[in-house]
Design an enzyme around this catalytic site. Sequence first.
Site, short mmCIF file in Angstrom:
data_model
loop_
_atom_site.label_atom_id
_atom_site.label_comp_id
_atom_site.label_asym_id
_atom_site.label_seq_id
_atom_site.Cartn_x
_atom_site.Cartn_y
_atom_site.Cartn_z
N HIS A 63 -42.20 -97.39 -1.73
CA HIS A 63 -43.54 -96.82 -1.52
C HIS A 63 -43.52 -95.71 -0.49
O HIS A 63 -44.56 -95.33 0.04
CB HIS A 63 -44.54 -97.92 -1.09
CG HIS A 63 -44.52 -99.12 -1.98
ND1 HIS A 63 -43.73 -100.22 -1.72
CD2 HIS A 63 -45.16 -99.36 -3.14
CE1 HIS A 63 -43.89 -101.10 -2.68
NE2 HIS A 63 -44.76 -100.61 -3.57
S1 FES Z 1 -42.35 -98.90 1.43
FE1 FES Z 1 -43.06 -100.55 0.26
S2 FES Z 1 -41.41 -101.89 0.27
FE2 FES Z 1 -40.73 -100.24 1.46
#
Ligand code: FES
Length: 224
Positions: free
Chosen positions: A190
Amino acid sequence: MLSNVRATSFAVGNFKNSAKLVTPGLCQARSSHTDLKVPDFSDVRHPATLDPTTPTSEERRKLFKYMVLGSAASAGAVLAKGIVRGSVNHFAPSKSALEVASIEVETSKIPEGKSLVVTWLGKPIFIRHKTDAEIEEQKAVDVSSLRDPVPDVDRFPDLRWQVLIGVCTHLGCIPIEGKGDFGGYYCPCHGSHYDFAGRIRKGPAPKNLEVPPHRISGDLLIIG
Ligand code: FES
């Protein structure tokens, strides 16, 4: 048989009547009732009860009940002990698990400025042997403005040895070393960016990369 019973009732009745007539002193003297003629009920008693030394069927039944209850209680205790012991053994860590609860890494195998990834308790561990320049750069960052403002001296027992759990603090992906906007660790799931000291700088991760318990002992880095 019936005549015997009637005769007994009469004799006892007579005794009661006569007892009311004697003085208290005399009554005490006769309290043992040694003069009473005990009627013989042998001919109306059940043969099994004739011998006073032999337990009656009721007594035998009680004995049997006690024996059954005692056996059941003993069996229950043994069973409970087995269940408790089995549960304890089941939930106790196995020997192999205890063996990997801590791992040792030879520090001489990691040159200055180099990194190594090992596995501890199923997690990747990022180890970096930092240079003096890296340590100075790390100390120069004002952590009070960061999202997780923990001073590095509180995170690491020895700044020369950077030991991090390679699990993103957002949702648990494994970050990539040497990537991201801050030259540290980048989590592609993410888009979380950690700097070279594992401090969260950008993206959804709420915390710095976690530091596992570790210490340096001679030529060994002990994790766990
Ligand atoms: S940024 Fe979501 S799991 Fe690493």
